[in-house]
Design a protein around this motif. Sequence first.
Motif, PDB file in Angstrom:
ATOM      1  N   ASN A 170       0.822  -1.205   0.000  1.00  0.00           N
ATOM      2  CA  ASN A 170       0.000   0.000   0.000  1.00  0.00           C
ATOM      3  C   ASN A 170       0.859   1.260   0.000  1.00  0.00           C
ATOM      4  OD1 ASN A 170      -2.909  -0.363  -0.081  1.00  0.00           O
ATOM      5  ND2 ASN A 170      -2.648  -1.614   1.746  1.00  0.00           N
ATOM      6  N   GLU A 171       1.993   1.216   0.697  1.00  0.00           N
ATOM      7  CA  GLU A 171       2.871   2.384   0.713  1.00  0.00           C
ATOM      8  C   GLU A 171       3.362   2.711  -0.694  1.00  0.00           C
ATOM      9  OE1 GLU A 171       6.993   4.152   2.679  1.00  0.00           O
ATOM     10  OE2 GLU A 171       6.333   2.136   3.198  1.00  0.00           O
ATOM     11  N   ARG A 172       3.708   1.680  -1.457  1.00  0.00           N
ATOM     12  CA  ARG A 172       4.183   1.924  -2.827  1.00  0.00           C
ATOM     13  C   ARG A 172       3.078   2.532  -3.684  1.00  0.00           C
ATOM     14  NH1 ARG A 172       5.220  -2.895  -4.201  1.00  0.00           N
ATOM     15  NH2 ARG A 172       3.580  -3.227  -5.738  1.00  0.00           N
ATOM     16  N   LEU A 173       1.854   2.004  -3.564  1.00  0.00           N
ATOM     17  CA  LEU A 173       0.732   2.535  -4.341  1.00  0.00           C
ATOM     18  C   LEU A 173       0.434   3.982  -3.961  1.00  0.00           C
ATOM     19  CD1 LEU A 173      -1.640  -0.568  -4.178  1.00  0.00           C
ATOM     20  CD2 LEU A 173      -0.458   0.286  -6.212  1.00  0.00           C
ATOM     21  N   VAL A 174       0.431   4.255  -2.664  1.00  0.00           N
ATOM     22  CA  VAL A 174       0.149   5.619  -2.202  1.00  0.00           C
ATOM     23  C   VAL A 174       1.278   6.561  -2.610  1.00  0.00           C
ATOM     24  CG1 VAL A 174      -0.080   7.067  -0.135  1.00  0.00           C
ATOM     25  CG2 VAL A 174      -1.384   4.947  -0.328  1.00  0.00           C
ATOM     26  N   ARG A 175       2.517   6.078  -2.509  1.00  0.00           N
ATOM     27  CA  ARG A 175       3.644   6.946  -2.880  1.00  0.00           C
ATOM     28  C   ARG A 175       3.612   7.285  -4.369  1.00  0.00           C
ATOM     29  NH1 ARG A 175       9.577   5.278  -0.933  1.00  0.00           N
ATOM     30  NH2 ARG A 175       8.406   4.755   0.943  1.00  0.00           N
ATOM     31  N   ASP A 176       3.214   6.325  -5.202  1.00  0.00           N
ATOM     32  CA  ASP A 176       3.076   6.594  -6.639  1.00  0.00           C
ATOM     33  C   ASP A 176       2.011   7.670  -6.877  1.00  0.00           C
ATOM     34  OD1 ASP A 176       4.980   4.714  -7.214  1.00  0.00           O
ATOM     35  OD2 ASP A 176       3.569   3.154  -7.826  1.00  0.00           O
ATOM     36  N   ALA A 177       0.883   7.562  -6.158  1.00  0.00           N
ATOM     37  CA  ALA A 177      -0.187   8.557  -6.303  1.00  0.00           C
ATOM     38  C   ALA A 177       0.270   9.923  -5.807  1.00  0.00           C
ATOM     39  CB  ALA A 177      -1.429   8.094  -5.533  1.00  0.00           C
ATOM     40  N   LEU A 178       1.029   9.933  -4.715  1.00  0.00           N
ATOM     41  CA  LEU A 178       1.532  11.208  -4.191  1.00  0.00           C
ATOM     42  C   LEU A 178       2.505  11.863  -5.172  1.00  0.00           C
ATOM     43  CD1 LEU A 178       2.125  10.306  -0.432  1.00  0.00           C
ATOM     44  CD2 LEU A 178       0.422  11.903  -1.340  1.00  0.00           C
ATOM     45  N   SER A 179       3.325  11.053  -5.828  1.00  0.00           N
ATOM     46  CA  SER A 179       4.275  11.612  -6.803  1.00  0.00           C
ATOM     47  C   SER A 179       3.547  12.340  -7.921  1.00  0.00           C
ATOM     48  CB  SER A 179       5.145  10.492  -7.392  1.00  0.00           C
ATOM     49  OG  SER A 179       5.950   9.924  -6.395  1.00  0.00           O
ATOM     50  N   ARG A 180       2.426  11.769  -8.373  1.00  0.00           N
ATOM     51  CA  ARG A 180       1.635  12.441  -9.407  1.00  0.00           C
ATOM     52  C   ARG A 180       1.024  13.733  -8.868  1.00  0.00           C
ATOM     53  NH1 ARG A 180       0.404   6.915 -10.440  1.00  0.00           N
ATOM     54  NH2 ARG A 180      -1.491   6.959  -9.171  1.00  0.00           N
ATOM     55  N   LEU A 181       0.555  13.685  -7.626  1.00  0.00           N
ATOM     56  CA  LEU A 181      -0.080  14.864  -7.019  1.00  0.00           C
ATOM     57  C   LEU A 181       0.923  15.991  -6.796  1.00  0.00           C
ATOM     58  CD1 LEU A 181      -2.544  16.192  -5.633  1.00  0.00           C
ATOM     59  CD2 LEU A 181      -1.903  14.970  -3.537  1.00  0.00           C
ATOM     60  N   MET A 182       2.160  15.665  -6.436  1.00  0.00           N
ATOM     61  CA  MET A 182       3.174  16.670  -6.092  1.00  0.00           C
ATOM     62  C   MET A 182       3.701  17.419  -7.306  1.00  0.00           C
ATOM     63  SD  MET A 182       5.175  14.266  -3.352  1.00  0.00           S
ATOM     64  CE  MET A 182       6.664  15.260  -3.198  1.00  0.00           C
ATOM     65  N   LYS A 183       3.505  16.887  -8.479  1.00  0.00           N
ATOM     66  CA  LYS A 183       4.072  17.488  -9.681  1.00  0.00           C
ATOM     67  C   LYS A 183       3.583  18.931  -9.834  1.00  0.00           C
ATOM     68  CE  LYS A 183       4.632  16.555 -14.625  1.00  0.00           C
ATOM     69  NZ  LYS A 183       6.079  16.763 -14.603  1.00  0.00           N
ATOM     70  N   ASP A 184       4.525  19.859  -9.981  1.00  0.00           N
ATOM     71  CA  ASP A 184       4.257  21.286 -10.218  1.00  0.00           C
ATOM     72  C   ASP A 184       3.570  21.972  -9.035  1.00  0.00           C
ATOM     73  OD1 ASP A 184       5.341  21.091 -12.796  1.00  0.00           O
ATOM     74  OD2 ASP A 184       3.427  20.437 -13.622  1.00  0.00           O
ATOM     75  N   ARG A 185       3.656  21.383  -7.838  1.00  0.00           N
ATOM     76  CA  ARG A 185       3.111  22.041  -6.643  1.00  0.00           C
ATOM     77  C   ARG A 185       4.233  22.326  -5.654  1.00  0.00           C
ATOM     78  NH1 ARG A 185      -2.462  20.948  -7.247  1.00  0.00           N
ATOM     79  NH2 ARG A 185      -2.726  18.972  -8.348  1.00  0.00           N
ATOM     80  N   THR A 186       4.015  23.318  -4.807  1.00  0.00           N
ATOM     81  CA  THR A 186       4.907  23.572  -3.685  1.00  0.00           C
ATOM     82  C   THR A 186       4.501  22.617  -2.574  1.00  0.00           C
ATOM     83  OG1 THR A 186       5.011  25.905  -4.307  1.00  0.00           O
ATOM     84  CG2 THR A 186       5.762  25.321  -2.097  1.00  0.00           C
ATOM     85  N   THR A 187       5.410  21.725  -2.195  1.00  0.00           N
ATOM     86  CA  THR A 187       5.044  20.627  -1.299  1.00  0.00           C
ATOM     87  C   THR A 187       5.932  20.603  -0.062  1.00  0.00           C
ATOM     88  OG1 THR A 187       4.381  19.303  -3.222  1.00  0.00           O
ATOM     89  CG2 THR A 187       4.671  18.138  -1.142  1.00  0.00           C
ATOM     90  N   LEU A 188       5.290  20.500   1.105  1.00  0.00           N
ATOM     91  CA  LEU A 188       5.999  20.279   2.361  1.00  0.00           C
ATOM     92  C   LEU A 188       5.729  18.844   2.791  1.00  0.00           C
ATOM     93  CD1 LEU A 188       7.640  21.557   4.730  1.00  0.00           C
ATOM     94  CD2 LEU A 188       5.438  21.883   5.888  1.00  0.00           C
ATOM     95  N   VAL A 189       6.794  18.057   2.912  1.00  0.00           N
ATOM     96  CA  VAL A 189       6.684  16.648   3.296  1.00  0.00           C
ATOM     97  C   VAL A 189       7.213  16.484   4.706  1.00  0.00           C
ATOM     98  CG1 VAL A 189       7.355  14.278   2.751  1.00  0.00           C
ATOM     99  CG2 VAL A 189       7.045  15.929   0.896  1.00  0.00           C
ATOM    100  N   ILE A 190       6.366  15.971   5.590  1.00  0.00           N
ATOM    101  CA  ILE A 190       6.787  15.666   6.962  1.00  0.00           C
ATOM    102  C   ILE A 190       6.862  14.151   7.071  1.00  0.00           C
ATOM    103  CG2 ILE A 190       6.144  15.804   9.394  1.00  0.00           C
ATOM    104  CD1 ILE A 190       4.642  18.411   8.622  1.00  0.00           C
ATOM    105  N   ALA A 191       8.031  13.643   7.418  1.00  0.00           N
ATOM    106  CA  ALA A 191       8.189  12.189   7.413  1.00  0.00           C
ATOM    107  C   ALA A 191       9.153  11.745   8.496  1.00  0.00           C
ATOM    108  CB  ALA A 191       8.687  11.719   6.052  1.00  0.00           C
ATOM    109  N   HIS A 192       8.817  10.621   9.099  1.00  0.00           N
ATOM    110  CA  HIS A 192       9.714  10.000  10.072  1.00  0.00           C
ATOM    111  C   HIS A 192      10.706   9.086   9.352  1.00  0.00           C
ATOM    112  CE1 HIS A 192      11.161   8.168  13.738  1.00  0.00           C
ATOM    113  NE2 HIS A 192      10.835   6.968  13.263  1.00  0.00           N
ATOM    114  N   ARG A 193      10.184   8.330   8.362  1.00  0.00           N
ATOM    115  CA  ARG A 193      11.062   7.430   7.608  1.00  0.00           C
ATOM    116  C   ARG A 193      11.832   8.224   6.563  1.00  0.00           C
ATOM    117  NH1 ARG A 193       7.102   2.296   6.574  1.00  0.00           N
ATOM    118  NH2 ARG A 193       5.623   3.946   6.158  1.00  0.00           N
ATOM    119  N   LEU A 194      13.133   8.249   6.691  1.00  0.00           N
ATOM    120  CA  LEU A 194      13.948   9.096   5.819  1.00  0.00           C
ATOM    121  C   LEU A 194      13.967   8.593   4.383  1.00  0.00           C
ATOM    122  CD1 LEU A 194      16.931   9.906   8.209  1.00  0.00           C
ATOM    123  CD2 LEU A 194      14.764  11.095   7.913  1.00  0.00           C
ATOM    124  N   SER A 195      13.612   7.330   4.162  1.00  0.00           N
ATOM    125  CA  SER A 195      13.574   6.810   2.792  1.00  0.00           C
ATOM    126  C   SER A 195      12.546   7.548   1.946  1.00  0.00           C
ATOM    127  CB  SER A 195      13.248   5.314   2.812  1.00  0.00           C
ATOM    128  OG  SER A 195      11.997   5.082   3.445  1.00  0.00           O
TER     129      SER A 195
END
Length: 241
Positions: A170-195
């Motif tokens: 599920n993380e891979r599927l969600v991350r793929d969707a997030l990558s599409r969403l982030m395109k051409d936007r100003t994005t702040l990512v808060i993450a514990h996992r540095l990967s």
Amino acid sequence: ADVKFSYDFTNQKALSGTTFEMQPGSTVALVGRSGAGKSTTAHLLLRFWDPSSGSISLDGEDLRLYRLDDLRDRTALVAQDTYLFNSTIRENLLVAKPDATESDLAFALEASGLSEFISSIPEGIDTPVGERGMQISGGQRQRIAIGRAVLKDAPVLILDEATSHLDAINERLVRDALSRLMKDRTTLVIAHRLSTVRDADQIVVLDAGKVSEIGTHEELATSGGLYSQLIRSQLSAAQGQ
């Protein structure tokens, strides 16, 4: 700039003189130990609270000069806990854009990686999600949150631990969707996992409410500072599992 903030129920500063800048269209990651001030920063950007001192600006204007509705029209949040109403997938998506067309919804489903799931269930987009969305999986709940952000089409995107509760698939599927969403936007990512932040244009490392380092993954990984310590500790934890 120089943002300080304390919650009413504690005298300890959650942020104590924090300053960093986000360039339009860039991705900035906030990392640090638990309690460093990462989520507090996101909440201040959305004006759930205002700084005790200092200021936060969007397009050169202090956030306090924006009407709340105008500010929140310009920002979209995808957090680790997605609140869903006890209604259908369609109704939960329309929260972001009540006048969305069928074409808008179809685009949001495709962009959020939900199309295949929707086409595989009898009621499709009109499937009930249950109380707090418990009739669907965590990954599907997250992708509905992403679908909402797609419909909203805001220029500023805040991702607050958006994949932290998910299994690997599920993380891979969600991350793929997030990558599409982030395109051409100003994005702040808060993450514990540095990967999840390696590809950010800039990484801001918070330590006890202050900025301790700013740079790219490559710069910070070899700097010998807190970021490189966090990488080592996460690698050790992963190898010990």
